[in-house]
Design a protein around this motif. Sequence first.
Motif, PDB file in Angstrom:
ATOM      1  N   GLU A   1       0.920  -1.106  -0.160  1.00 44.64           N
ATOM      2  CA  GLU A   1       0.021   0.019   0.059  1.00 44.64           C
ATOM      3  C   GLU A   1       0.925   1.196  -0.117  1.00 44.64           C
ATOM      4  N   GLU A   2       2.015   1.035   0.721  1.00 38.26           N
ATOM      5  CA  GLU A   2       2.815   2.401   0.537  1.00 38.26           C
ATOM      6  C   GLU A   2       3.535   2.672  -0.759  1.00 38.26           C
ATOM      7  N   SER A   3       3.496   1.752  -1.518  1.00 37.87           N
ATOM      8  CA  SER A   3       4.088   1.944  -3.142  1.00 37.87           C
ATOM      9  C   SER A   3       2.901   2.285  -3.740  1.00 37.87           C
ATOM     10  N   LEU A   4       1.734   2.143  -3.525  1.00 36.48           N
ATOM     11  CA  LEU A   4       0.658   2.285  -4.542  1.00 36.48           C
ATOM     12  C   LEU A   4       0.479   3.849  -5.056  1.00 36.48           C
TER      13      LEU A   4
ATOM     14  N   SER B   1       7.360  -0.385 -13.298  1.00 35.78           N
ATOM     15  CA  SER B   1       7.526   0.226 -12.119  1.00 35.78           C
ATOM     16  C   SER B   1       8.620  -0.083 -11.162  1.00 35.78           C
ATOM     17  N   HIS B   2       9.414   0.880 -10.460  1.00 38.21           N
ATOM     18  CA  HIS B   2      10.461   0.328  -9.587  1.00 38.21           C
ATOM     19  C   HIS B   2       9.771  -0.011  -8.274  1.00 38.21           C
ATOM     20  N   TYR B   3       8.647   0.240  -8.117  1.00 36.98           N
ATOM     21  CA  TYR B   3       7.949   0.227  -6.551  1.00 36.98           C
ATOM     22  C   TYR B   3       7.261  -0.998  -6.527  1.00 36.98           C
ATOM     23  N   ILE B   4       7.218  -1.905  -7.524  1.00 40.98           N
ATOM     24  CA  ILE B   4       6.273  -3.460  -7.342  1.00 40.98           C
ATOM     25  C   ILE B   4       7.403  -4.252  -7.112  1.00 40.98           C
ATOM     26  N   LEU B   5       7.209  -5.588  -6.838  1.00 40.58           N
ATOM     27  CA  LEU B   5       7.997  -6.460  -6.626  1.00 40.58           C
ATOM     28  C   LEU B   5       7.505  -7.588  -7.666  1.00 40.58           C
ATOM     29  N   ARG B   6       8.098  -7.663  -8.716  1.00 43.46           N
ATOM     30  CA  ARG B   6       7.674  -8.557 -10.082  1.00 43.46           C
ATOM     31  C   ARG B   6       7.982  -9.804  -9.668  1.00 43.46           C
ATOM     32  N   LEU B   7       6.964 -10.606  -9.764  1.00 39.64           N
ATOM     33  CA  LEU B   7       7.136 -12.084  -9.950  1.00 39.64           C
ATOM     34  C   LEU B   7       7.517 -12.716 -11.219  1.00 39.64           C
ATOM     35  N   PHE B   8       6.773 -12.556 -12.196  1.00 41.86           N
ATOM     36  CA  PHE B   8       6.900 -13.239 -13.529  1.00 41.86           C
ATOM     37  C   PHE B   8       5.923 -12.742 -14.455  1.00 41.86           C
TER      38      PHE B   8
ATOM     39  N   GLN C   1       5.804 -21.527  -9.810  1.00 40.13           N
ATOM     40  CA  GLN C   1       7.048 -21.077  -9.128  1.00 40.13           C
ATOM     41  C   GLN C   1       6.749 -20.531  -7.861  1.00 40.13           C
ATOM     42  N   SER C   2       7.654 -20.648  -6.841  1.00 35.81           N
ATOM     43  CA  SER C   2       7.391 -19.930  -5.516  1.00 35.81           C
ATOM     44  C   SER C   2       8.450 -19.015  -5.305  1.00 35.81           C
ATOM     45  N   TYR C   3       7.896 -17.856  -4.557  1.00 36.02           N
ATOM     46  CA  TYR C   3       8.666 -16.685  -4.368  1.00 36.02           C
ATOM     47  C   TYR C   3       9.072 -16.341  -2.944  1.00 36.02           C
ATOM     48  N   PRO C   4      10.022 -16.193  -2.574  1.00 33.45           N
ATOM     49  CA  PRO C   4      10.054 -15.744  -1.043  1.00 33.45           C
ATOM     50  C   PRO C   4       9.719 -14.393  -0.655  1.00 33.45           C
ATOM     51  N   VAL C   5       9.241 -14.026   0.453  1.00 31.43           N
ATOM     52  CA  VAL C   5       9.031 -12.419   0.570  1.00 31.43           C
ATOM     53  C   VAL C   5       9.645 -12.033   2.035  1.00 31.43           C
ATOM     54  N   THR C   6      10.909 -11.474   1.722  1.00 32.68           N
ATOM     55  CA  THR C   6      11.634 -11.259   2.846  1.00 32.68           C
ATOM     56  C   THR C   6      11.359  -9.967   3.816  1.00 32.68           C
ATOM     57  N   ALA C   7      10.541  -9.035   3.136  1.00 35.81           N
ATOM     58  CA  ALA C   7      10.513  -7.737   3.215  1.00 35.81           C
ATOM     59  C   ALA C   7       9.057  -7.945   4.097  1.00 35.81           C
ATOM     60  N   PRO C   8       9.017  -7.881   5.374  1.00 36.29           N
ATOM     61  CA  PRO C   8       7.564  -7.923   6.108  1.00 36.29           C
ATOM     62  C   PRO C   8       6.463  -7.039   5.720  1.00 36.29           C
ATOM     63  N   ASN C   9       5.566  -7.097   5.358  1.00 37.75           N
ATOM     64  CA  ASN C   9       4.578  -5.953   5.128  1.00 37.75           C
ATOM     65  C   ASN C   9       3.275  -6.433   4.620  1.00 37.75           C
ATOM     66  N   GLU C  10       2.517  -5.761   4.206  1.00 37.40           N
ATOM     67  CA  GLU C  10       1.186  -5.984   3.791  1.00 37.40           C
ATOM     68  C   GLU C  10       1.176  -6.139   2.091  1.00 37.40           C
ATOM     69  N   TYR C  11       1.129  -6.879   1.342  1.00 35.97           N
ATOM     70  CA  TYR C  11       1.096  -6.877  -0.110  1.00 35.97           C
ATOM     71  C   TYR C  11      -0.116  -7.364  -0.656  1.00 35.97           C
TER      72      TYR C  11
END
Length: 439
Positions: A81-84, A102-109, A124-134
């Motif tokens: 939400e912070e990056s929205l 965008s540089h503010y998103i976490l691209r998956l594929f 594919q499985s992706y780790p999310v290491t930065a705690p936040n609400e996505y």
Amino acid sequence: MAKIPLLLMFLLFLLSLVSLTTAEIRKLTITADSRPMILFEKFGFTHTGHVTISVSSVSVSSSTSASNPNPSRLGFFLLSEESLLQVLVEIQQNPNFCVLDSHYILRLFNFRDLSPPPHSRFNQSYPVTAPNEYSLFFANCAPETQVTMDVRTEVYNLDRDGSRDYLSAGLTQLPSMFFFYSLLYVAFVGIWIYICVTNKKSVHRIHLLMAGLLLTKALNLICAAEDKHFVKVTGTPHGWDILFYIFQFLRVVLLFTVIVLIGTGWSFLKPFLQEREKKVLMIVIPLQVLANVASIVIGETGPFIKDWVTWNQVFLLVDIICCCAIIFPIVWSIRSLRETSKTDGKAARNLAKLTLFRQFYIVVIGYLYFTRIVVFALKTIAAYKYQWVSNAAEETASLVFYMVIFYMFRPVERNEYFVLDEEEEEAAEMALRDEEFEL
């Protein structure tokens, strides 16, 4: 291209409506969908978060005679939400901007990663290491294209022992919390039955309905606890969601029915309902059926369906109508008691009843205000790790509401509101005259 900023504003609206989902393992089919953005779910991650996406049977068709769309223009990503707001700024500055750049998103594929036709699949499985609400999105930046695909998503956090927790970081406490409140209601049912048994002569039919309300509330919470427990552990509710919705429906219908019946004075002041009061019940109950259907659609499908916002609006509108409808019988009773007090010579008794129903009116208004507005505000402003606080506030408010109402209308042989002496009668007459003079 002017539609793009409007669609992103619509996206903001979507995110304001979405609460943290239970993040079950979801399987869905998207057919010929041309939306530039599809919101799948919203989840609170810890530092051990993971998201797994499986896509199969993918096909992209274009409504124009242009060449095949660039597969890198279609893909999945996570957005906090912070990056929205930053993404919105980028799009406002350049209407042709693709959110996948965008540089503010976490691209998956993106679809370039798909296996070649005719398979067209990806897992594919992706780790999310930065705690936040996505929020998990699919973006289609290829104009005038339609996407068809089967999607399976898993979103979870890992516990210390390595087991998966499919509940969001702010909701993982819900199973224990719901079970705790269910025990309180079971005890409440036992106390109410004891009061009814020890005061048999004063028990009315409304007291039996009130007992049924308590029982369905207890069962509803038990099913909610089991539902959330199985989702937390396995990612699926194992059928407990069906029982939850059944008891949720029964509880809500009984709650509104009991409020309407108490508000009309049925079983306390008169043994029958007038036509306008029957009409209120005939309006409230079907509306509650519709509201529960909307609630099931919202809870079981998620925001990825095209009509999800419409169902949200239906639920909110019906809930507001029902809340307004149940207030009218209480107002009618207060007005009727005020008019009766001028003619029947029982001023004190009518004043006592009038006081009782005014108190009932205030309690109902306070309950509806708190559970509809304050709880929603808590869901909106609370940090994602503390989303359970809004659930706890709602259940606490409901328990207090039930306790107050059940105490006010408990079965007792000498009801303090209806057994009054001559001195109180004279004082009440003066009070009613003063009230009439003030009005």
